[in-house]
Write a protein that holds these residues in place. Sequence first.
Motif, PDB file in Angstrom:
ATOM      1  N   SER A   1       7.282  11.352 -11.522  1.00 18.37           N
ATOM      2  CA  SER A   1       7.004  12.419 -12.482  1.00 18.37           C
ATOM      3  C   SER A   1       6.738  13.718 -11.725  1.00 18.37           C
ATOM      4  N   ARG A   2       6.175  13.612 -10.515  1.00 19.59           N
ATOM      5  CA  ARG A   2       5.939  14.820  -9.734  1.00 19.59           C
ATOM      6  C   ARG A   2       7.269  15.450  -9.308  1.00 19.59           C
ATOM      7  N   SER A   3       8.217  14.609  -8.864  1.00 21.97           N
ATOM      8  CA  SER A   3       9.491  15.180  -8.408  1.00 21.97           C
ATOM      9  C   SER A   3      10.299  15.742  -9.580  1.00 21.97           C
ATOM     10  N   ARG A   4      10.048  15.189 -10.789  1.00 18.30           N
ATOM     11  CA  ARG A   4      10.729  15.752 -11.973  1.00 18.30           C
ATOM     12  C   ARG A   4      10.190  17.131 -12.311  1.00 18.30           C
ATOM     13  N   ARG A   5       8.873  17.302 -12.062  1.00 13.71           N
ATOM     14  CA  ARG A   5       8.247  18.592 -12.395  1.00 13.71           C
ATOM     15  C   ARG A   5       8.559  19.688 -11.370  1.00 13.71           C
ATOM     16  N   ARG A   6       8.982  19.240 -10.156  1.00  9.21           N
ATOM     17  CA  ARG A   6       9.212  20.208  -9.078  1.00  9.21           C
ATOM     18  C   ARG A   6      10.355  21.160  -9.431  1.00  9.21           C
TER      19      ARG A   6
ATOM     20  N   ASN B   1       0.848  -1.190   0.000  1.00 10.78           N
ATOM     21  CA  ASN B   1       0.000   0.000   0.000  1.00 10.78           C
ATOM     22  C   ASN B   1       0.873   1.226   0.000  1.00 10.78           C
ATOM     23  N   GLY B   2       0.620   2.078  -0.941  1.00 11.96           N
ATOM     24  CA  GLY B   2       1.407   3.294  -1.020  1.00 11.96           C
ATOM     25  C   GLY B   2       1.044   4.078  -2.250  1.00 11.96           C
ATOM     26  N   GLU B   3       1.871   5.075  -2.485  1.00 10.04           N
ATOM     27  CA  GLU B   3       1.630   5.948  -3.620  1.00 10.04           C
ATOM     28  C   GLU B   3       2.267   5.335  -4.852  1.00 10.04           C
ATOM     29  N   SER B   4       1.720   5.655  -6.003  1.00 11.54           N
ATOM     30  CA  SER B   4       2.302   5.167  -7.251  1.00 11.54           C
ATOM     31  C   SER B   4       3.718   5.721  -7.422  1.00 11.54           C
ATOM     32  N   TYR B   5       4.654   4.827  -7.694  1.00 14.42           N
ATOM     33  CA  TYR B   5       6.065   5.209  -7.861  1.00 14.42           C
ATOM     34  C   TYR B   5       6.221   6.093  -9.107  1.00 14.42           C
ATOM     35  N   ARG B   6       5.491   5.707 -10.150  1.00 17.74           N
ATOM     36  CA  ARG B   6       5.527   6.478 -11.397  1.00 17.74           C
ATOM     37  C   ARG B   6       5.089   7.915 -11.152  1.00 17.74           C
ATOM     38  N   LEU B   7       3.951   8.054 -10.430  1.00 19.98           N
ATOM     39  CA  LEU B   7       3.378   9.369 -10.162  1.00 19.98           C
ATOM     40  C   LEU B   7       4.336  10.215  -9.345  1.00 19.98           C
TER      41      LEU B   7
END
Length: 254
Positions: free
Chosen positions: A245-250, A236-242
């Motif tokens: 991509s979020r940290s790339r956009r930061r 259970n956790g957050e999607s690794y892909r998501l």
Amino acid sequence: MAEAPRILLEHHLKKLKLPTVLREYEKLARQCATEGLDHVQFLARLVEMETIDRERRLVERRIRQARFPVVKQLESFDFKAIPSLNKMLVLDLARGDYIDRRENAILLGPSGVGKTHIALALGLAACQKGLAVRFTTASQFVHEMIEARDEKRLLRLQDQLARVSLLIVDELGYVPLSQTGSELLFDIFSRRYENGATIVTSNLPFQEWTSVFASERLTGALLDRITHHVHILEMNGESYRLKQSRSRRRPPSE
Ligand code: ADP
Ligand code: MG
């Protein structure tokens, strides 16, 4: 060496399927002569080379036969990204004793948490032990079975899938299965019950598995078999892909 014995030797080596001996004997013979090693030492080295190569060829064959869509390793899995996953259990499973004991593993969790990655890595670990593995998704499995039935080779395929040391069925739950599909999957799981290890990954908790199979009775019977000797990995956790991509956009300042 004179030509005739060489031709004869090479003929025998091909027949005996000793490709490494065939490839290496001349070079090694020269090397052993220079080093002053006797015939027994020469032979021991040569046979050892064949044995090592044979193991490598077996592993390569196992990986090809497993039909992994991509090769993933546990080494590239970031366990810190998913604290809910029991790392010790994953590492223990990678040692493969559950396969000898013909136990099962079920990986449960939402999309993108690494279920397929872990399943592939456990499959690879089994191949590296020289075991026969087959990787498929639930829908691909049913598709393949129905195709085999139409071509009158269903029994052969069923026997094959029942016999592999480890069967991995990925993505159970994304697509509901037809009555026939459910029965075909159930048939393999029953044949493998206590005869072979199976890994299943699913985005659905067990209570919702009835929505995948055509009948409640079949789901109950299937769960009964697959969960008898089972290791459950909750992811259970957050999607690794998501997350990636979020940290790339930061922006870099953050
Ligand atoms: P799932 O099967 O649960 O939907 P995947 O295994 O397909 O998830 O993971 C999605 C992608 O993210 C894959 O490329 C996978 O290798 C990568 N991935 C997921 N979790 C991790 C992790 N913890 N460490 C490294 N890569 C990961
Ligand atoms: Mg997946």
